[in-house]
Scaffold this active site. Structure first.
Site, mmCIF file in Angstrom:
data_model
loop_
_atom_site.group_PDB
_atom_site.id
_atom_site.type_symbol
_atom_site.label_atom_id
_atom_site.label_comp_id
_atom_site.label_asym_id
_atom_site.label_seq_id
_atom_site.Cartn_x
_atom_site.Cartn_y
_atom_site.Cartn_z
ATOM 1 N N HIS A 106 28.721 16.515 4.364
ATOM 2 C CA HIS A 106 26.914 15.882 4.481
ATOM 3 C C HIS A 106 26.271 16.384 3.529
ATOM 4 O O HIS A 106 25.706 16.231 3.806
ATOM 5 C CB HIS A 106 27.326 15.700 6.122
ATOM 6 C CG HIS A 106 28.071 14.714 6.462
ATOM 7 N ND1 HIS A 106 27.918 14.190 7.744
ATOM 8 C CD2 HIS A 106 28.918 13.357 5.514
ATOM 9 C CE1 HIS A 106 29.224 12.666 8.044
ATOM 10 N NE2 HIS A 106 29.126 12.754 6.299
ATOM 11 N N SER A 174 32.421 12.441 17.142
ATOM 12 C CA SER A 174 32.153 11.534 18.780
ATOM 13 C C SER A 174 33.114 10.303 17.791
ATOM 14 O O SER A 174 33.668 9.630 17.986
ATOM 15 C CB SER A 174 30.772 10.510 18.686
ATOM 16 O OG SER A 174 29.940 9.999 16.805
#
Length: 231
Positions: A106, A174
């Protein structure tokens, strides 16, 4: 003897234990701003000053943060194994700890890039990118961060590494945000997969993954101690 190939996928949970807040912990808000206001291309086009301020503050927080026991344990792993770290984090704590082979999915806070040409990337000198700082083509510099709605340039490289892994260790994520969440599916059949997170999500497809619902600073050093003994 050929060294076993371990790929580590890290998310916000490993950095949270170094004091870096996550959107997950703040219900997707930052000082009252929705994540899409400060981490999307639409947000940038609407209010570039706000987005720049958000990342300048994140950069200051990252520069002040120190790696934790989980980051340092991963460095030890390199003594016995071939290790590649694929991180969704932009804070460079893996570099600070001393890990060597890191893929930034990212982006990274220590870099700026042109807002019209993705290939023009520059180091951020100090803590801030200022409005009015331009690339050589005359466009405003923006953080070299992959925002929501943008392509993830390193995703294919990351998938290729995972497809050759003997072990996949997933830490502090997650597994809800794609395309990163889909990377686990590239692990080959013989690959042992482990997930360490403070809260294991109910909805994630965790077939054939060993799960440890613990903080990274507890579970990662323990796991790596075992791996070093078994080497």
């Amino acid at each position: 003897m050929e060294r076993k190939n371990i790929v580590v996928l890290t998310g916000a949970g490993i950095s949270a234990e170094s004091g870096i807040p996550t959107f997950r912990d703040t219900n997707g808000l930052w000082e009252g701003h929705d994540v899409m206001e400060v981490a999307s291309i639409e947000g940038w086009l609407r209010n570039p000053t706000l987005v720049q301020e958000f990342y300048n503050l994140r950069r200051k927080a990252a520069l002040a943060a120190d790696p934790n026991a989980a980051h340092y344990a991963l460095v030890q792993l390199e003594l016995a194994y071939q290790v590649t770290i694929i991180t969704q984090n932009v804070d460079l704590l893996h570099e600070k700890a001393g890990s060597n082979n890191i893929i930034h999915l990212h982006g990274r806070l220590d870099q700026a890039k042109s807002s019209i040409d993705d290939s023009l990337i520059y180091p951020v000198l100090g803590e801030e990118i200022e409005m009015g700082e331009l690339c050589e083509k005359g466009s405003q510099l923006r953080p070299n961060i992959v925002w929501f709605g943008e392509a993830v340039p390193e995703i294919e490289k990351a998938a290729a590494h995972i497809s050759e892994a003997d072990m996949l260790i997933i830490i502090g994520t997650s597994l809800q945000v794609y395309p990163a969440a889909g990377l686990k599916d590239f692990a080959p059949e013989h690959c042992r997969s482990i997930l360490i997170d403070k809260k294991i999500p109910d909805s994630a497809n965790l077939h054939n993954i060993q799960c440890y619902e613990e903080p990274a600073t507890v579970a990662v050093p323990r796991l790596i101690e075992q791996l070093m003994k078994n080497h």
